[in-house]
Design a protein around this motif. Structure first.
Motif, PDB file in Angstrom:
ATOM      1  N   CYS A  78      74.813  45.352  42.027  1.00  0.00           N
ATOM      2  CA  CYS A  78      75.734  44.542  42.839  1.00  0.00           C
ATOM      3  C   CYS A  78      77.160  44.768  42.368  1.00  0.00           C
ATOM      4  O   CYS A  78      78.047  45.052  43.163  1.00  0.00           O
ATOM      5  N   THR A  79      77.394  44.661  41.054  1.00  0.00           N
ATOM      6  CA  THR A  79      78.743  44.842  40.552  1.00  0.00           C
ATOM      7  C   THR A  79      79.160  46.289  40.613  1.00  0.00           C
ATOM      8  O   THR A  79      80.335  46.604  40.592  1.00  0.00           O
ATOM      9  N   ALA A  80      78.188  47.210  40.667  1.00  0.00           N
ATOM     10  CA  ALA A  80      78.530  48.621  40.800  1.00  0.00           C
ATOM     11  C   ALA A  80      78.905  48.976  42.226  1.00  0.00           C
ATOM     12  O   ALA A  80      79.243  50.109  42.517  1.00  0.00           O
ATOM     13  N   GLY A  81      78.843  48.011  43.143  1.00  0.00           N
ATOM     14  CA  GLY A  81      79.294  48.248  44.502  1.00  0.00           C
ATOM     15  C   GLY A  81      78.217  48.762  45.420  1.00  0.00           C
ATOM     16  O   GLY A  81      78.512  49.276  46.495  1.00  0.00           O
ATOM     17  N   THR A  82      76.939  48.633  45.044  1.00  0.00           N
ATOM     18  CA  THR A  82      75.891  49.173  45.893  1.00  0.00           C
ATOM     19  C   THR A  82      75.102  48.106  46.624  1.00  0.00           C
ATOM     20  O   THR A  82      74.371  48.411  47.539  1.00  0.00           O
ATOM     21  N   THR A  83      75.185  46.855  46.190  1.00  0.00           N
ATOM     22  CA  THR A  83      74.483  45.794  46.896  1.00  0.00           C
ATOM     23  C   THR A  83      75.325  44.544  46.927  1.00  0.00           C
ATOM     24  O   THR A  83      76.260  44.380  46.158  1.00  0.00           O
ATOM     25  N   ALA A 140      74.191  38.744  49.895  1.00  0.00           N
ATOM     26  CA  ALA A 140      74.183  38.245  51.266  1.00  0.00           C
ATOM     27  C   ALA A 140      73.928  39.338  52.284  1.00  0.00           C
ATOM     28  O   ALA A 140      73.647  39.053  53.447  1.00  0.00           O
ATOM     29  N   ALA A 141      74.032  40.569  51.870  1.00  0.00           N
ATOM     30  CA  ALA A 141      73.906  41.677  52.809  1.00  0.00           C
ATOM     31  C   ALA A 141      72.447  42.094  52.946  1.00  0.00           C
ATOM     32  O   ALA A 141      71.706  42.120  51.974  1.00  0.00           O
ATOM     33  N   ASN A 142      72.036  42.418  54.164  1.00  0.00           N
ATOM     34  CA  ASN A 142      70.686  42.948  54.369  1.00  0.00           C
ATOM     35  C   ASN A 142      70.716  44.351  54.939  1.00  0.00           C
ATOM     36  O   ASN A 142      69.703  44.881  55.346  1.00  0.00           O
ATOM     37  N   GLY A 143      71.900  44.926  54.980  1.00  0.00           N
ATOM     38  CA  GLY A 143      72.054  46.302  55.423  1.00  0.00           C
ATOM     39  C   GLY A 143      73.098  47.008  54.581  1.00  0.00           C
ATOM     40  O   GLY A 143      73.984  46.367  53.997  1.00  0.00           O
ATOM     41  N   PHE A 144      72.991  48.322  54.495  1.00  0.00           N
ATOM     42  CA  PHE A 144      73.903  49.095  53.659  1.00  0.00           C
ATOM     43  C   PHE A 144      74.283  50.394  54.362  1.00  0.00           C
ATOM     44  O   PHE A 144      73.426  51.032  54.991  1.00  0.00           O
ATOM     45  N   VAL A 145      75.540  50.746  54.261  1.00  0.00           N
ATOM     46  CA  VAL A 145      76.044  51.975  54.861  1.00  0.00           C
ATOM     47  C   VAL A 145      76.209  53.009  53.755  1.00  0.00           C
ATOM     48  O   VAL A 145      76.873  52.744  52.744  1.00  0.00           O
ATOM     49  N   TRP A 152      70.122  55.402  47.635  1.00  0.00           N
ATOM     50  CA  TRP A 152      70.675  54.648  46.512  1.00  0.00           C
ATOM     51  C   TRP A 152      72.186  54.467  46.614  1.00  0.00           C
ATOM     52  O   TRP A 152      72.771  53.761  45.797  1.00  0.00           O
ATOM     53  N   GLY A 153      72.814  55.133  47.570  1.00  0.00           N
ATOM     54  CA  GLY A 153      74.264  55.053  47.675  1.00  0.00           C
ATOM     55  C   GLY A 153      74.943  55.596  46.440  1.00  0.00           C
ATOM     56  O   GLY A 153      76.005  55.123  46.013  1.00  0.00           O
ATOM     57  N   MET A 154      74.369  56.628  45.867  1.00  0.00           N
ATOM     58  CA  MET A 154      74.792  57.172  44.583  1.00  0.00           C
ATOM     59  C   MET A 154      75.311  58.599  44.746  1.00  0.00           C
ATOM     60  O   MET A 154      74.626  59.465  45.292  1.00  0.00           O
ATOM     61  N   SER A 155      76.526  58.850  44.277  1.00  0.00           N
ATOM     62  CA  SER A 155      76.989  60.224  44.125  1.00  0.00           C
ATOM     63  C   SER A 155      76.411  60.744  42.819  1.00  0.00           C
ATOM     64  O   SER A 155      76.629  60.147  41.761  1.00  0.00           O
ATOM     65  N   PHE A 156      75.694  61.845  42.890  1.00  0.00           N
ATOM     66  CA  PHE A 156      75.021  62.363  41.701  1.00  0.00           C
ATOM     67  C   PHE A 156      75.922  63.287  40.883  1.00  0.00           C
ATOM     68  O   PHE A 156      75.441  63.982  39.983  1.00  0.00           O
ATOM     69  N   VAL A 157      77.216  63.278  41.179  1.00  0.00           N
ATOM     70  CA  VAL A 157      78.222  63.972  40.370  1.00  0.00           C
ATOM     71  C   VAL A 157      79.050  62.899  39.682  1.00  0.00           C
ATOM     72  O   VAL A 157      79.726  62.105  40.342  1.00  0.00           O
ATOM     73  N   TRP A 215      74.389  64.148  51.233  1.00  0.00           N
ATOM     74  CA  TRP A 215      73.304  63.448  50.535  1.00  0.00           C
ATOM     75  C   TRP A 215      73.569  63.402  49.035  1.00  0.00           C
ATOM     76  O   TRP A 215      73.437  62.350  48.398  1.00  0.00           O
ATOM     77  N   ALA A 216      73.957  64.528  48.455  1.00  0.00           N
ATOM     78  CA  ALA A 216      74.177  64.594  47.010  1.00  0.00           C
ATOM     79  C   ALA A 216      75.360  63.750  46.563  1.00  0.00           C
ATOM     80  O   ALA A 216      75.425  63.326  45.404  1.00  0.00           O
ATOM     81  N   LEU A 217      76.280  63.471  47.473  1.00  0.00           N
ATOM     82  CA  LEU A 217      77.500  62.744  47.123  1.00  0.00           C
ATOM     83  C   LEU A 217      77.508  61.305  47.636  1.00  0.00           C
ATOM     84  O   LEU A 217      78.566  60.685  47.712  1.00  0.00           O
ATOM     85  N   GLY A 218      76.349  60.779  47.993  1.00  0.00           N
ATOM     86  CA  GLY A 218      76.287  59.360  48.300  1.00  0.00           C
ATOM     87  C   GLY A 218      75.564  58.960  49.557  1.00  0.00           C
ATOM     88  O   GLY A 218      75.214  57.784  49.718  1.00  0.00           O
ATOM     89  N   ALA A 219      75.351  59.875  50.489  1.00  0.00           N
ATOM     90  CA  ALA A 219      74.668  59.533  51.742  1.00  0.00           C
ATOM     91  C   ALA A 219      73.162  59.601  51.536  1.00  0.00           C
ATOM     92  O   ALA A 219      72.441  60.339  52.207  1.00  0.00           O
ATOM     93  N   ASN A 220      72.687  58.806  50.580  1.00  0.00           N
ATOM     94  CA  ASN A 220      71.269  58.744  50.224  1.00  0.00           C
ATOM     95  C   ASN A 220      70.867  57.280  50.072  1.00  0.00           C
ATOM     96  O   ASN A 220      71.717  56.380  50.143  1.00  0.00           O
TER      97      ASN A 220
END
Length: 623
Positions: free
Chosen positions: A37-42, A45-50, A524-529, A517-522
């Motif tokens: 949540c604090t990392a900005g991924t959740t 109150a939200a039930n959807g994620f972009v 986990w919402g995670m850039s793997f770089v 995908w590798a830079l966040g469109a996955n």
């Protein structure tokens, strides 16, 4: 049996005895527990994620983001940094369920936004997306190349370290007078050394310098040659980060030159040992800073690291290893001038001639399970192609023979049973693209045609497309196997090479989606770089970064893996505990991502991972 598309890495640092005499290096710190949540991924109150490419999208390219939610059509809008709406749209049809919490994933097509700037996507019932940019390819990707180079700088060993990267200090200076030992024997799993003691075979040899392979301090000729070849191709074909990239390739080349003794005809395979036994202490038994290995009172096994040969003096060298090394030297000849270019070409030619043309077991590293490899004709094609290119540029009369060899090796690869996609275990895409260039320049290559080479590039991309069609986020690599992120960058690179060799955009959008995908469109919402984008790994399994608490900028990590792979995480008493929690909510379809310093299965970085990404960014940069 692992093929080149699912390489099983067992270089994680948790095997063997974990207690260290270097406990004084870093006292246990408080556990870094950061919720996603604090990392900005959740947000609760939200039930959807972009999910977006957090680095950004080129102005003219196809731009896809993803909405993961409970289902139903959803309107969205793109806003600029001032909050002004620049695009209204509706999410596309569901591409499938990710997990029980997110039974719907939908594509958000934002291709119509082309004005350079910073943007967010707002979707009904979803947390706002991270900020991303739309800009020219040079503006987006030249900084990424520079970041990747910074990781290589952090991986430097020896005296020429850069203190500005994770507080590095000179280390392993004793490698300048190292002892060579007989090739170690391992059990079938490659986890236990069978020799009671290592047996001295020669030395001393100077193997100081080079790059650490991954989060540990081992140095492998295999991964260094692949990484150096990728960096040299980027240096040759792109102006991105020119001076810094050239300096880093010189550093890598200087070490590779030490590992090859031309006079004796001997190629050394590695420095250090990663799996030992009760009598032989290994690099993976201790968690410490690299300079601690030669500090007063250091363990002699770490202060004087063993070196192993790829083959005896003048003996045939495993062709996968010889091919990668020869290709790296030949690329160095293409990016050098004068006597340096000639020297590099001669080194490449000699290694190439010693390659075993009828190999049995292939050599990569000791133990072989660290880097199992199935193919070798692709490496020989790569070597012969780069030799031909360098020879042609330098007026060497052997250039024509090397070009014919390249065609023969390409044909052999195409009819082999070890066809893969781009990564440290398969370099055919790099070889094919340059061999097409030789054909276009008038070289006679005999056994293979231009169409067969570009057709195999397409085959590799079609393999990825088949997997992407079954994945809600369009991922072309297998997320249940090791190396999903570097294989994703491999597909992105191959798409760029296909476009370069054919002039067609058949796979351009697919390649872009792989980068996205590798830079966040996955999921986990995670850039793997690391350091690229709003959310990237904060707890890599990397000793220097962990113990100094510094960000390992530009490092590419393994990424998601099958959930069962995380049954046991690495734990050392000297490890600075670090965990970013909350990502388990986004695990799905058997795949898991863990941002924990002990999770080598997902957050260990490596030079070959990062080299593949760097080549992607350099080719995409068009600068």
């Amino acid at each position: 049996m692992h093929d080149t598309r699912s390489i099983s890495r067992r270089r994680g640092l948790g095997r063997g005895r974990a207690w260290s005499l270097f406990e004084r290096v870093a006292p246990l710190a408080a556990v870094l527990l950061v919720s996603a949540c604090t990392a900005g991924t959740t947000a609760s109150a939200a039930n959807g994620f972009v999910r977006v490419d957090q680095v950004g999208y080129g102005t003219t390219e196809t731009k896809h983001a993803y909405l993961m939610n409970a289902g139903g059509a959803s309107p969205f809008r793109v806003v600029d940094e001032s909050g002004r709406t620049v695009l209204d749209g509706t999410a596309g049809a569901s591409t499938g369920a990710w997990n029980s919490g997110f039974p719907s994933v939908r594509v958000l097509d934002i291709s119509a936004v082309r004005t350079p700037g910073g943007y967010r996507i707002l979707a009904e019932g979803a947390e706002p997306s991270p900020l991303f940019r739309i800009d020219s390819s040079a503006a987006l990707f030249a900084p990424q190349v520079a970041a990747n180079i910074r990781f290589f700088q952090a991986q430097r060993d020896g005296s020429e370290v850069l203190a500005s990267t994770v507080d590095r200090k000179p280390a392993h200076l004793n490698d300048a007078r190292a002892t060579v030992y007989e090739v170690p024997r391992y059990d079938e799993e490659g986890t236990e050394l069978q020799d009671e003691r290592l047996v001295r075979a020669g030395g001393p040899v100077d193997v100081a310098g080079g790059w650490f392979d991954a989060g540990d301090f081992l140095k492998f000729t295999h991964t260094t040659a692949y990484s150096l070849g990728s960096l040299l191709m980027a240096q040759r074909d792109s102006r991105a980060a020119g001076a810094e990239l050239a300096a880093e390739t010189r550093h890598g080349l200087a070490w590779l030159d030490k590992m090859w003794n031309a006079e004796a005809g001997t190629l050394l395979a590695q420095v250090g040992i990663g799996a030992g036994n009760e009598n032989v202490r290994s690099d993976h038994d201790v968690w410490r800073l690299p300079e601690a290995d030669e500090a007063p009172g250091a363990d002699p096994a770490l202060a004087r690291r063993p070196v192993f040969r790829a083959a005896g003096p003048g003996a045939s060298i495993s062709p996968n290893l010889a091919g990668k090394v020869a290709a790296a030297f030949a690329l160095a000849a293409q990016t050098s001038t004068g006597a340096d270019a000639r020297h590099a070409l001669d080194e490449a030619a000699r290694v190439y001639e010693l390659a075993d043309r009828e190999p049995g077991t292939l050599t990569t590293a000791y133990p072989p399970s660290f880097y199992p490899e199935a193919s070798w004709q692709d490496d020989m094609e790569f070597a012969a192609t780069e030799l031909a290119m360098a020879g042609k540029a330098l007026g060497d009369p052997r250039a024509g023979r090397w070009a014919r060899d390249a065609g023969r090796w390409a044909a052999a690869y195409l009819t082999s049973d070890a066809l893969g996609t781009l990564g440290v275990g398969d370099v055919s895409a790099l070889a094919h693209a340059d061999l097409v260039g030789l054909i276009d320049a008038g070289s006679l290559v005999g056994d293979v045609t231009r169409d067969r080479l570009t057709g195999d590039l397409a085959r590799q991309l079609e393999d990825g497309l088949a997997r992407a069609a079954k994945d809600p986020f369009g991922a072309g690599a297998d997320q249940l196997e090791f190396d999903s992120v570097p294989h994703t960058f491999g597909l992105a690179t191959t798409a760029l090479l296909h476009r370069r060799t054919t002039g067609q955009d058949t796979y351009t959008a697919f390649g872009t989606r792989q980068r996205n995908w590798a830079l966040g469109a996955n999921a986990w919402g995670m850039s793997f770089v690391i350091g690229s984008g709003a959310v990237s790994p904060r707890c890599p399994e990397h000793q220097a970064a962990n113990l100094t608490g510094k960000e390992l900028t530009g490092a590419v990590v393994n990424g998601p893996n099958k959930a069962e792979a995380f049954a046991e995480l690495n734990r050392f008493p000297t490890m600075r505990p670090c965990l970013v929690g909350g990502f388990e909510r986004f695990d799905g379809r058997g795949a898991r991502f863990v941002d924990d310093v002990g999770a080598w299965q997902s957050v260990e970085p490596a030079i070959d991972f990062t080299a593949t990404a760097l080549l992607t960014f350099a080719l995409a940069c068009r600068c």
